[in-house]
Design an enzyme around this catalytic site. Structure first.
Site, PDB file in Angstrom:
ATOM      1  N   HIS A  18      -4.411 -10.557   0.253  1.00  0.00           N
ATOM      2  CA  HIS A  18      -5.248 -10.043   0.704  1.00  0.00           C
ATOM      3  C   HIS A  18      -6.538 -11.207   1.050  1.00  0.00           C
ATOM      4  O   HIS A  18      -6.882 -10.755   1.721  1.00  0.00           O
ATOM      5  CB  HIS A  18      -5.484  -9.280  -0.911  1.00  0.00           C
ATOM      6  CG  HIS A  18      -4.388  -7.708  -0.903  1.00  0.00           C
ATOM      7  ND1 HIS A  18      -3.958  -7.968  -2.393  1.00  0.00           N
ATOM      8  CD2 HIS A  18      -3.866  -7.951  -0.063  1.00  0.00           C
ATOM      9  CE1 HIS A  18      -3.551  -6.730  -2.260  1.00  0.00           C
ATOM     10  NE2 HIS A  18      -3.147  -6.982  -0.984  1.00  0.00           N
ATOM     11  N   HIS A  41       3.750  -0.428   4.431  1.00  0.00           N
ATOM     12  CA  HIS A  41       4.049  -0.049   2.836  1.00  0.00           C
ATOM     13  C   HIS A  41       2.813  -0.026   2.951  1.00  0.00           C
ATOM     14  O   HIS A  41       2.570  -1.819   2.193  1.00  0.00           O
ATOM     15  CB  HIS A  41       5.009  -1.410   2.991  1.00  0.00           C
ATOM     16  CG  HIS A  41       6.612  -1.047   3.702  1.00  0.00           C
ATOM     17  ND1 HIS A  41       6.562  -2.135   4.552  1.00  0.00           N
ATOM     18  CD2 HIS A  41       8.327  -0.553   3.259  1.00  0.00           C
ATOM     19  CE1 HIS A  41       7.472  -1.904   5.589  1.00  0.00           C
ATOM     20  NE2 HIS A  41       8.152  -1.094   4.276  1.00  0.00           N
ATOM     21  N   SER A 101      -3.717  -2.853  -0.063  1.00  0.00           N
ATOM     22  CA  SER A 101      -4.181  -3.354   1.416  1.00  0.00           C
ATOM     23  C   SER A 101      -4.824  -2.188   1.710  1.00  0.00           C
ATOM     24  O   SER A 101      -5.984  -2.675   2.955  1.00  0.00           O
ATOM     25  CB  SER A 101      -2.691  -3.430   1.571  1.00  0.00           C
ATOM     26  OG  SER A 101      -2.376  -2.713   1.956  1.00  0.00           O
ATOM     27  N   ASP A 144       8.502   6.713   7.325  1.00  0.00           N
ATOM     28  CA  ASP A 144       8.709   5.071   6.881  1.00  0.00           C
ATOM     29  C   ASP A 144       8.706   4.233   8.042  1.00  0.00           C
ATOM     30  O   ASP A 144       8.540   4.352   8.854  1.00  0.00           O
ATOM     31  CB  ASP A 144      10.784   5.493   7.552  1.00  0.00           C
ATOM     32  CG  ASP A 144      11.576   4.275   7.325  1.00  0.00           C
ATOM     33  OD1 ASP A 144      13.045   3.642   6.635  1.00  0.00           O
ATOM     34  OD2 ASP A 144      11.488   2.908   8.179  1.00  0.00           O
ATOM     35  N   GLY A 145       8.412   2.958   7.007  1.00  0.00           N
ATOM     36  CA  GLY A 145       7.243   2.080   8.156  1.00  0.00           C
ATOM     37  C   GLY A 145       8.126   1.096   9.182  1.00  0.00           C
ATOM     38  O   GLY A 145       7.009   1.366   9.843  1.00  0.00           O
ATOM     39  N   ASP A 165       4.610  -5.176   4.018  1.00  0.00           N
ATOM     40  CA  ASP A 165       4.504  -5.728   3.322  1.00  0.00           C
ATOM     41  C   ASP A 165       5.864  -4.914   2.265  1.00  0.00           C
ATOM     42  O   ASP A 165       4.493  -4.379   0.923  1.00  0.00           O
ATOM     43  CB  ASP A 165       3.564  -5.691   2.892  1.00  0.00           C
ATOM     44  CG  ASP A 165       2.648  -6.186   1.099  1.00  0.00           C
ATOM     45  OD1 ASP A 165       3.663  -6.558   0.806  1.00  0.00           O
ATOM     46  OD2 ASP A 165       2.557  -5.888   0.830  1.00  0.00           O
TER      47      ASP A 165
HETATM   48  C1  SAM Z   1       5.048  -4.194  -1.924  1.00  0.00           C
HETATM   49  S1  SAM Z   1       3.896  -2.494  -2.091  1.00  0.00           S
HETATM   50  C2  SAM Z   1       2.704  -2.849  -1.077  1.00  0.00           C
HETATM   51  C3  SAM Z   1       1.425  -3.226  -1.539  1.00  0.00           C
HETATM   52  C4  SAM Z   1       0.243  -3.232  -0.537  1.00  0.00           C
HETATM   53  N1  SAM Z   1       1.023  -3.457   1.114  1.00  0.00           N
HETATM   54  C5  SAM Z   1      -0.315  -4.244  -0.692  1.00  0.00           C
HETATM   55  O1  SAM Z   1      -0.684  -4.715  -0.366  1.00  0.00           O
HETATM   56  O2  SAM Z   1      -1.525  -3.640  -1.887  1.00  0.00           O
HETATM   57  C6  SAM Z   1       5.181  -1.638  -0.820  1.00  0.00           C
HETATM   58  C7  SAM Z   1       5.330  -0.800  -1.377  1.00  0.00           C
HETATM   59  O3  SAM Z   1       6.523   0.001   0.472  1.00  0.00           O
HETATM   60  C8  SAM Z   1       6.966   1.551  -0.176  1.00  0.00           C
HETATM   61  N2  SAM Z   1       7.777   1.815   0.536  1.00  0.00           N
HETATM   62  C9  SAM Z   1       9.434   1.200   0.357  1.00  0.00           C
HETATM   63  N3  SAM Z   1      10.247   1.183   1.570  1.00  0.00           N
HETATM   64  C10 SAM Z   1       8.888   2.106   2.318  1.00  0.00           C
HETATM   65  C11 SAM Z   1       9.512   2.760   4.033  1.00  0.00           C
HETATM   66  N4  SAM Z   1      10.632   2.007   4.271  1.00  0.00           N
HETATM   67  N5  SAM Z   1       8.846   2.832   3.921  1.00  0.00           N
HETATM   68  C12 SAM Z   1       7.383   3.391   3.468  1.00  0.00           C
HETATM   69  N6  SAM Z   1       6.815   2.529   2.564  1.00  0.00           N
HETATM   70  C13 SAM Z   1       8.050   1.516   1.922  1.00  0.00           C
HETATM   71  C14 SAM Z   1       6.991   1.291  -1.593  1.00  0.00           C
HETATM   72  O4  SAM Z   1       7.742   2.875  -2.552  1.00  0.00           O
HETATM   73  C15 SAM Z   1       5.898   0.399  -2.342  1.00  0.00           C
HETATM   74  O5  SAM Z   1       4.201   1.720  -3.122  1.00  0.00           O
END
Ligand code: SAM
Length: 282
Positions: A18, A41, A101, A144-145, A165
């Site tokens: 961050h 994500h 984020s 999906d990210g 992420d």
């Molecule tokens: C490490 S966390 C994100 C933290 C956030 N970026 C932050 O810095 O505050 C990862 C997130 O990705 C989500 N996730 C997992 N696979 C995913 C995908 N294929 N597409 C989108 N989101 C996904 C999970 O549910 C989780 O909430």
């Protein structure tokens, strides 16, 4: 998908990620023209560090809480001020909140900037909606990210940041990162691409760095911080960021910031900072 970022919010890896995010947005904000952030994500957006999940792990105690409590040396203090001030503003009413984020990016941006947040987990997405959904600059997608990297790039604004992420709870995440970066760069070669990764399995990290280097994308920066000397495959001993097209100031800024933070947020009080170019940039 069992990962819940609430257990880890504000830990040393979050602080590093961050802090870099805040510096990138400060740079993008120097020009009046709008930018877009694609956060593939996104997580739940905002976290209560007094809540049950954070209290179970206490990870933020070794991370953001130490940073907020410590007198920081200059120029690190000035570089970190936007990030830390955003957290202090969130806490003005006394709750021990921490911005993920999405909340951080929104707090540090301007009215003309736009945001796409992908979150696949239904409950996490519902929290995200509740916490930042009212902000008209933000769109929250149940997408999906990895697919979003193809679907939403390049952004209409033609400038901005792609933040990747993933939770790293499934095998193959490093390979998906490399493929995702290649796909995203092909569509948005002028964008800033920032990818977070855990340092647990050193061989996997070495292979990942090599694979990213082999893509041959110009200006690829590697930033890493070790916050523990304990090495085990299931223990996070550090974290890293790959940043393609970083602001020209970022390498020096991250070196300064992490050198100041390492003694605070590393377990043995020393920490190890690595900032280097995988392909030429500086
Ligand atoms: C490490 S966390 C994100 C933290 C956030 N970026 C932050 O810095 O505050 C990862 C997130 O990705 C989500 N996730 C997992 N696979 C995913 C995908 N294929 N597409 C989108 N989101 C996904 C999970 O549910 C989780 O909430």
């Amino acid at each position: 998908m069992n990962y819940r970022h609430a257990f880890h919010a504000g830990n040393p890896a979050d602080v590093m990620k961050h802090a870099a995010l805040a510096r990138v947005l400060a740079y993008l904000g120097r020009k009046d023209t709008p930018y877009r952030v694609l956060d593939t994500h996104a997580g739940a957006g905002l976290y209560d560090l007094a809540g049950a999940s954070a209290q179970r792990t206490l990870e933020a105690e070794d991370g953001i809480e130490r940073v907020l409590a410590a007198p920081l040396p200059e120029p690190a203090a000035t570089l970190l001020a936007p990030y830390l001030d955003a957290i202090r503003a969130l806490r003005a009413e006394g709750r021990r909140l921490y911005p993920g984020s999405p909340a951080l990016a929104l707090a540090l941006s301007r009215p003309q900037d736009r945001f796409l947040f992908c979150e696949l987990n239904k409950e996490e997405r519902a929290k995200l909606e509740k916490r930042i959904g009212a902000d008209a600059r933000a769109k929250i997608l149940a997408q999906d990210g990895w697919q979003a990297l193809s679907a939403h790039l390049p952004p209409r604004e033609r400038r901005g940041l792609v933040l990747v992420d993933p939770p790293f709870e499934e095998p193959g995440e490093f390979q998906r990162m490399v493929a995702g970066l290649e796909a995203a760069y092909r569509r948005f070669a002028t964008g800033i691409h920032m990818l977070w990764y855990p340092i647990k399995d050193l061989r996997a990290v070495d292979a990942f760095r090599r694979d990213v280097g082999r893509l041959g994308l110009p200006k690829t920066l590697r930033v890493e911080l070790d916050f523990s000397t304990v090495r085990a495959l299931d223990t996070l001993s550090g974290s890293g960021l790959i940043i393609v097209n970083p602001p020209f100031t970022l390498a020096d800024e991250m070196r300064t910031i992490l050198t100041a933070l390492a003694p605070l947020i590393s377990k043995d009080g020393t920490g190890r900072v690595r900032v280097s170019w995988l392909t030429p940039g500086g």
